[in-house]
Design a protein around this motif. Sequence first.
Motif, short mmCIF file in Angstrom:
data_model
loop_
_atom_site.label_atom_id
_atom_site.label_comp_id
_atom_site.label_asym_id
_atom_site.label_seq_id
_atom_site.Cartn_x
_atom_site.Cartn_y
_atom_site.Cartn_z
N ARG A 96 0.87 -1.19 0.00
CA ARG A 96 0.00 0.00 0.00
C ARG A 96 0.90 1.24 0.00
NH1 ARG A 96 -3.05 -3.47 3.69
NH2 ARG A 96 -1.98 -2.50 5.44
N TYR A 97 1.52 1.49 -1.15
CA TYR A 97 2.54 2.54 -1.27
C TYR A 97 1.99 3.91 -0.90
CZ TYR A 97 5.50 6.05 -3.34
OH TYR A 97 6.26 7.17 -3.53
N TYR A 98 0.86 4.28 -1.48
CA TYR A 98 0.36 5.64 -1.26
C TYR A 98 -0.05 5.87 0.19
CZ TYR A 98 0.67 6.20 -6.27
OH TYR A 98 1.16 6.29 -7.55
N SER A 99 -0.60 4.87 0.84
CA SER A 99 -0.92 5.02 2.26
C SER A 99 0.34 5.21 3.09
CB SER A 99 -1.66 3.77 2.77
OG SER A 99 -2.88 3.62 2.11
N ALA B 43 13.35 2.57 3.41
CA ALA B 43 13.80 1.55 2.45
C ALA B 43 12.63 0.67 2.03
CB ALA B 43 14.91 0.70 3.06
N GLN B 44 11.77 0.29 2.97
CA GLN B 44 10.62 -0.56 2.65
C GLN B 44 9.63 0.18 1.76
OE1 GLN B 44 9.20 -3.81 2.06
NE2 GLN B 44 10.54 -3.98 3.83
N ILE B 45 9.47 1.48 1.98
CA ILE B 45 8.59 2.28 1.11
C ILE B 45 9.16 2.29 -0.31
CG2 ILE B 45 7.72 4.61 0.64
CD1 ILE B 45 7.60 5.02 3.70
N GLY B 46 10.48 2.44 -0.43
CA GLY B 46 11.12 2.39 -1.74
C GLY B 46 10.92 1.06 -2.43
#
Length: 129
Positions: free
Chosen positions: A81-84, A114-117
Amino acid sequence: AEKAGDPEPRKDGDEQDKEEAAVEEGILSDNEDEEETKREEVEDTSVLIEKLCAEIYKDGTPRLRTRAMLQHVYHHALCDRYYSARDMILMSQIQYNINHMDTSTQILYNRTCAQIGLCAFRAGLITEA
């Protein structure tokens, strides 16, 4: 004609194709069941994380609230859920005070970023990664 060493009698092409299709269909069906189970588990863990973080946001110390928020964002990123995840970390404005936090929180912040990337990369958002 069967040979003495053959464990199964040989089958013609149509019968073998039907068997392979049935096995493949069973595999696809099993994969669909596994995906549905995985989706349900993610929903269950998301609800649990949401409840636990809400308790910490309400009653925790500033350090605990920050760490809970980072772990909440990490969970969003882990569940694709990248945008969240991105919106949550940007709205927290933690990037402005992370240098004044303890070392373990800074490490958690770096791991979360890093996890968001990685999440963006998995979603095909290469320019965002």
